[in-house]
Design a protein around this motif. Structure first.
Motif, PDB file in Angstrom:
ATOM      1  N   GLY A  98       0.783  -1.193  -0.080  1.00  0.00           N
ATOM      2  CA  GLY A  98       0.039  -0.084   0.137  1.00  0.00           C
ATOM      3  C   GLY A  98       0.718   1.245   0.134  1.00  0.00           C
ATOM      4  N   LEU A  99       1.849   1.083   0.646  1.00  0.00           N
ATOM      5  CA  LEU A  99       2.939   2.405   0.673  1.00  0.00           C
ATOM      6  C   LEU A  99       3.409   2.714  -0.531  1.00  0.00           C
ATOM      7  CD1 LEU A  99       4.484   4.435   2.385  1.00  0.00           C
ATOM      8  CD2 LEU A  99       5.939   2.719   3.093  1.00  0.00           C
ATOM      9  N   TYR A 100       3.905   1.585  -1.161  1.00  0.00           N
ATOM     10  CA  TYR A 100       4.517   1.639  -2.414  1.00  0.00           C
ATOM     11  C   TYR A 100       3.444   2.174  -3.659  1.00  0.00           C
ATOM     12  CZ  TYR A 100       8.826  -0.625  -0.856  1.00  0.00           C
ATOM     13  OH  TYR A 100      10.034  -0.726  -0.295  1.00  0.00           O
ATOM     14  N   ARG A 101       2.217   1.639  -3.451  1.00  0.00           N
ATOM     15  CA  ARG A 101       1.319   2.183  -4.583  1.00  0.00           C
ATOM     16  C   ARG A 101       1.120   3.418  -4.207  1.00  0.00           C
ATOM     17  NH1 ARG A 101      -2.737  -3.012  -3.552  1.00  0.00           N
ATOM     18  NH2 ARG A 101      -1.425  -4.588  -4.436  1.00  0.00           N
ATOM     19  N   PHE A 102       1.162   4.131  -3.004  1.00  0.00           N
ATOM     20  CA  PHE A 102       0.906   5.427  -2.864  1.00  0.00           C
ATOM     21  C   PHE A 102       2.112   6.355  -3.372  1.00  0.00           C
ATOM     22  CE2 PHE A 102       1.697   9.271  -0.212  1.00  0.00           C
ATOM     23  CZ  PHE A 102       0.766   9.926  -0.374  1.00  0.00           C
ATOM     24  N   ALA A 103       3.307   5.955  -3.083  1.00  0.00           N
ATOM     25  CA  ALA A 103       4.375   6.488  -3.543  1.00  0.00           C
ATOM     26  C   ALA A 103       4.442   6.670  -4.999  1.00  0.00           C
ATOM     27  CB  ALA A 103       5.582   5.665  -2.990  1.00  0.00           C
ATOM     28  N   PHE A 104       4.272   5.788  -5.873  1.00  0.00           N
ATOM     29  CA  PHE A 104       4.211   5.804  -7.235  1.00  0.00           C
ATOM     30  C   PHE A 104       3.043   6.609  -7.616  1.00  0.00           C
ATOM     31  CE2 PHE A 104       6.420   1.480  -6.958  1.00  0.00           C
ATOM     32  CZ  PHE A 104       7.799   1.983  -7.432  1.00  0.00           C
ATOM     33  N   PHE A 105       2.066   6.620  -7.012  1.00  0.00           N
ATOM     34  CA  PHE A 105       0.871   7.392  -7.540  1.00  0.00           C
ATOM     35  C   PHE A 105       1.208   8.829  -7.022  1.00  0.00           C
ATOM     36  CE2 PHE A 105      -3.369   9.492  -7.274  1.00  0.00           C
ATOM     37  CZ  PHE A 105      -4.034   8.885  -8.447  1.00  0.00           C
ATOM     38  N   ALA A 106       1.713   9.126  -5.998  1.00  0.00           N
ATOM     39  CA  ALA A 106       2.184  10.735  -5.595  1.00  0.00           C
ATOM     40  C   ALA A 106       2.442  11.632  -6.698  1.00  0.00           C
ATOM     41  CB  ALA A 106       3.178  10.660  -4.451  1.00  0.00           C
ATOM     42  N   PRO A 107       3.317  11.471  -7.589  1.00  0.00           N
ATOM     43  CA  PRO A 107       3.690  12.604  -8.564  1.00  0.00           C
ATOM     44  C   PRO A 107       2.483  13.123  -9.119  1.00  0.00           C
ATOM     45  CG  PRO A 107       5.299  10.581  -8.737  1.00  0.00           C
ATOM     46  CD  PRO A 107       4.183   9.971  -7.799  1.00  0.00           C
ATOM     47  N   VAL A 108       1.279  12.528  -9.209  1.00  0.00           N
ATOM     48  CA  VAL A 108       0.195  12.965 -10.196  1.00  0.00           C
ATOM     49  C   VAL A 108      -0.557  14.393  -9.126  1.00  0.00           C
ATOM     50  CG1 VAL A 108      -2.040  12.722 -11.278  1.00  0.00           C
ATOM     51  CG2 VAL A 108      -0.132  10.879 -11.407  1.00  0.00           C
ATOM     52  N   VAL A 109      -0.292  14.078  -7.678  1.00  0.00           N
ATOM     53  CA  VAL A 109      -0.690  14.674  -6.728  1.00  0.00           C
ATOM     54  C   VAL A 109       0.167  16.024  -6.707  1.00  0.00           C
ATOM     55  CG1 VAL A 109      -1.684  14.964  -4.406  1.00  0.00           C
ATOM     56  CG2 VAL A 109      -1.812  12.746  -5.618  1.00  0.00           C
ATOM     57  N   VAL A 110       1.148  15.986  -6.934  1.00  0.00           N
ATOM     58  CA  VAL A 110       2.156  17.362  -6.710  1.00  0.00           C
ATOM     59  C   VAL A 110       1.782  18.160  -7.666  1.00  0.00           C
ATOM     60  CG1 VAL A 110       4.694  17.888  -6.598  1.00  0.00           C
ATOM     61  CG2 VAL A 110       4.045  15.677  -5.838  1.00  0.00           C
ATOM     62  N   GLY A 111       1.913  19.467  -7.115  1.00  0.00           N
ATOM     63  CA  GLY A 111       1.542  20.706  -8.204  1.00  0.00           C
ATOM     64  C   GLY A 111       2.618  20.655  -9.237  1.00  0.00           C
ATOM     65  N   GLU A 112       2.093  21.069 -10.371  1.00  0.00           N
ATOM     66  CA  GLU A 112       2.743  21.146 -11.483  1.00  0.00           C
ATOM     67  C   GLU A 112       4.034  22.263 -11.379  1.00  0.00           C
ATOM     68  OE1 GLU A 112      -0.137  21.984 -14.401  1.00  0.00           O
ATOM     69  OE2 GLU A 112      -0.528  19.812 -14.832  1.00  0.00           O
ATOM     70  N   VAL A 113       3.632  23.417 -10.819  1.00  0.00           N
ATOM     71  CA  VAL A 113       4.486  24.480 -10.835  1.00  0.00           C
ATOM     72  C   VAL A 113       5.456  23.875  -9.672  1.00  0.00           C
ATOM     73  CG1 VAL A 113       5.063  26.721  -9.946  1.00  0.00           C
ATOM     74  CG2 VAL A 113       3.090  26.089 -11.108  1.00  0.00           C
ATOM     75  N   ALA A 114       5.437  23.399  -8.986  1.00  0.00           N
ATOM     76  CA  ALA A 114       6.224  22.841  -7.573  1.00  0.00           C
ATOM     77  C   ALA A 114       7.242  21.833  -8.241  1.00  0.00           C
ATOM     78  CB  ALA A 114       5.547  22.348  -6.216  1.00  0.00           C
ATOM     79  N   TYR A 115       6.455  21.070  -8.815  1.00  0.00           N
ATOM     80  CA  TYR A 115       7.808  19.687  -9.420  1.00  0.00           C
ATOM     81  C   TYR A 115       8.550  20.148 -10.685  1.00  0.00           C
ATOM     82  CZ  TYR A 115       6.249  17.566 -14.024  1.00  0.00           C
ATOM     83  OH  TYR A 115       6.070  17.280 -15.283  1.00  0.00           O
ATOM     84  N   SER A 116       8.014  21.153 -11.351  1.00  0.00           N
ATOM     85  CA  SER A 116       8.711  21.803 -12.395  1.00  0.00           C
ATOM     86  C   SER A 116       9.989  22.738 -11.991  1.00  0.00           C
ATOM     87  CB  SER A 116       7.869  22.830 -13.328  1.00  0.00           C
ATOM     88  OG  SER A 116       6.795  21.922 -14.021  1.00  0.00           O
ATOM     89  N   VAL A 118      11.522  21.876  -9.069  1.00  0.00           N
ATOM     90  CA  VAL A 118      12.583  20.993  -8.498  1.00  0.00           C
ATOM     91  C   VAL A 118      13.004  20.403  -9.444  1.00  0.00           C
ATOM     92  CG1 VAL A 118      12.556  18.832  -7.178  1.00  0.00           C
ATOM     93  CG2 VAL A 118      10.798  20.452  -6.364  1.00  0.00           C
ATOM     94  N   PHE A 119      12.458  20.176 -10.539  1.00  0.00           N
ATOM     95  CA  PHE A 119      13.208  19.658 -11.759  1.00  0.00           C
ATOM     96  C   PHE A 119      14.367  20.590 -12.613  1.00  0.00           C
ATOM     97  CE2 PHE A 119      10.686  15.834 -11.792  1.00  0.00           C
ATOM     98  CZ  PHE A 119      11.573  14.993 -12.743  1.00  0.00           C
ATOM     99  N   ARG A 120      14.125  21.605 -12.297  1.00  0.00           N
ATOM    100  CA  ARG A 120      15.107  23.040 -12.769  1.00  0.00           C
ATOM    101  C   ARG A 120      16.065  22.987 -11.905  1.00  0.00           C
ATOM    102  NH1 ARG A 120      14.322  26.426 -16.717  1.00  0.00           N
ATOM    103  NH2 ARG A 120      15.866  27.907 -15.923  1.00  0.00           N
ATOM    104  N   LEU A 121      15.794  22.799 -10.720  1.00  0.00           N
ATOM    105  CA  LEU A 121      16.856  22.907  -9.884  1.00  0.00           C
ATOM    106  C   LEU A 121      17.938  21.418  -9.789  1.00  0.00           C
ATOM    107  CD1 LEU A 121      15.246  24.116  -6.381  1.00  0.00           C
ATOM    108  CD2 LEU A 121      16.841  25.300  -7.839  1.00  0.00           C
ATOM    109  N   MET A 122      17.309  20.343  -9.968  1.00  0.00           N
ATOM    110  CA  MET A 122      17.881  18.983  -9.999  1.00  0.00           C
ATOM    111  C   MET A 122      18.676  19.036 -11.110  1.00  0.00           C
ATOM    112  SD  MET A 122      14.994  16.103  -8.759  1.00  0.00           S
ATOM    113  CE  MET A 122      15.935  15.132  -9.488  1.00  0.00           C
ATOM    114  N   PHE A 123      18.346  19.717 -12.297  1.00  0.00           N
ATOM    115  CA  PHE A 123      19.129  19.506 -13.487  1.00  0.00           C
ATOM    116  C   PHE A 123      19.905  20.735 -13.932  1.00  0.00           C
ATOM    117  CE2 PHE A 123      16.032  15.971 -13.927  1.00  0.00           C
ATOM    118  CZ  PHE A 123      16.778  15.184 -14.479  1.00  0.00           C
ATOM    119  N   SER A 124      20.078  21.669 -12.956  1.00  0.00           N
ATOM    120  CA  SER A 124      20.895  22.809 -13.060  1.00  0.00           C
ATOM    121  C   SER A 124      22.375  22.580 -13.245  1.00  0.00           C
ATOM    122  CB  SER A 124      20.832  23.832 -11.716  1.00  0.00           C
ATOM    123  OG  SER A 124      21.821  24.860 -11.705  1.00  0.00           O
ATOM    124  N   LEU A 125      22.988  23.355 -14.200  1.00  0.00           N
ATOM    125  CA  LEU A 125      24.322  23.131 -14.816  1.00  0.00           C
ATOM    126  C   LEU A 125      25.303  23.281 -13.809  1.00  0.00           C
ATOM    127  CD1 LEU A 125      26.142  22.631 -17.160  1.00  0.00           C
ATOM    128  CD2 LEU A 125      26.109  25.091 -17.354  1.00  0.00           C
TER     129      LEU A 125
END
Length: 286
Positions: A98-116, A118-125
């Motif tokens: 149950g925990l793993y299923r929630f973890a895999f589904f969680a990205p859909v719940v994350v706000g688009e602006v927030a996760y975008s 985070v991705f800009r920070l993670m892939f910063s040069l």
């Protein structure tokens, strides 16, 4: 019977009116706008103005190429990954499923602006964790935002991260609907787990996989958030601009509503055509 039907339609009338006003009429209205020149005052009827421009517009073909590239590469990878994830989540050996299923589904719940962001920070040069990991294993840093190929790869990675788990949960529901008797009979016949997966699981999951693929195709044709927020409005130099971003730029930045409507109906037509082709290719033989 007629009285019952009339009563039912009277109850449905408020919904049908709202549906017609806020759904059907906008669709018809935007289609009519696509045949008008909206950069003039007043607007004038010009049937070939927007559609003729669409045929010869390099920006449209660039956005179409980018969209189809994401569709051809990212969607199959995401669906394949979702199938693997669903099989792992369905394993009886997995604890805390149950925990793993929630973890895999969680990205859909994350706000688009927030996760975008985070991705800009993670892939910063300079200080992104991804480039730090590459340097730690002796590889050169990648400028994910200034070169077209890495930027397109970043869009695909982001979309896959967000939607693979969502599709995995749908496929997991399909897996759990397969009778255990089928696998027990195959095991008694000494059929290996690998053959069971390819000759039992995948064929029985075919309708669910097709459903996920159709949803992914429609979503890809409308892709907007990732190229707008992660790669700065389709950069570099339009290298990640999609049809959804082109529509936004024409409709809300240039206020060219007629051309934006033509782009929108082209997107819808392409999504319907590709979906119908896919359904035809994956149809059950008679």
């Amino acid at each position: 019977m007629r009285t019952q039907n009339a009563t039912a339609y009277r109850f449905l009338t408020p919904y049908l009116l709202i549906f017609a006003i806020f759904w059907i009429w906008p669709i018809i209205s935007s289609f009519l706008i696509s045949f008008q020149a909206t950069r003039t005052v007043p607007w004038r009827f010009a049937p070939t103005f927007n559609w003729g421009r669409l045929i010869g517009d390099p920006a449209f073909y660039n956005a179409l190429k980018n969209t189809l590239l994401i569709l051809v590469i990212q969607v199959p990878v995401m669906i394949s990954l979702a199938i693997v994830m669903a099989v792992l989540l369905n394993s009886p050996l997995l604890k805390a499923r149950g925990l793993y299923r929630f973890a895999f589904f969680a990205p859909v719940v994350v706000g688009e602006v927030a996760y975008s962001a985070v991705f800009r920070l993670m892939f910063s040069l300079d200080f992104g964790i991804v480039n730090k990991l590459l340097e730690s294993v002796g590889l050169a840093k990648i400028d994910w935002f200034s070169n077209v190929t890495p930027a397109m790869a970043l869009i695909m990675i982001a979309v896959t991260w967000r939607w693979a788990g969502y599709n995995a949960i749908i496929i997991l529901a399909g897996l759990q609907s397969i009778p255990e008797d089928v696998y027990e009979a195959a095991t008694l016949d000494r059929v290996s787990r690998v053959k069971q997966f390819f000759y039992i699981t995948l064929p029985l999951l075919k309708p669910v996989i097709v459903f996920c693929a159709v949803l992914s195709i429609i979503g890809t044709m409308q892709l907007f958030t990732e190229p707008f927020l992660i790669t700065e409005r389709g950069g570099p130099g339009g290298g990640t601009e999609t049809l959804g971003l082109l529509l936004y730029r024409q409709g809300f930045r240039s206020l060219n509503f007629g051309y934006a409507s033509a782009v929108a109906y082209t997107m819808a037509g392409l999504a319907i055509a590709i979906t119908l082709v896919q359904l035809w290719l994956t149809r059950e033989p008679k």
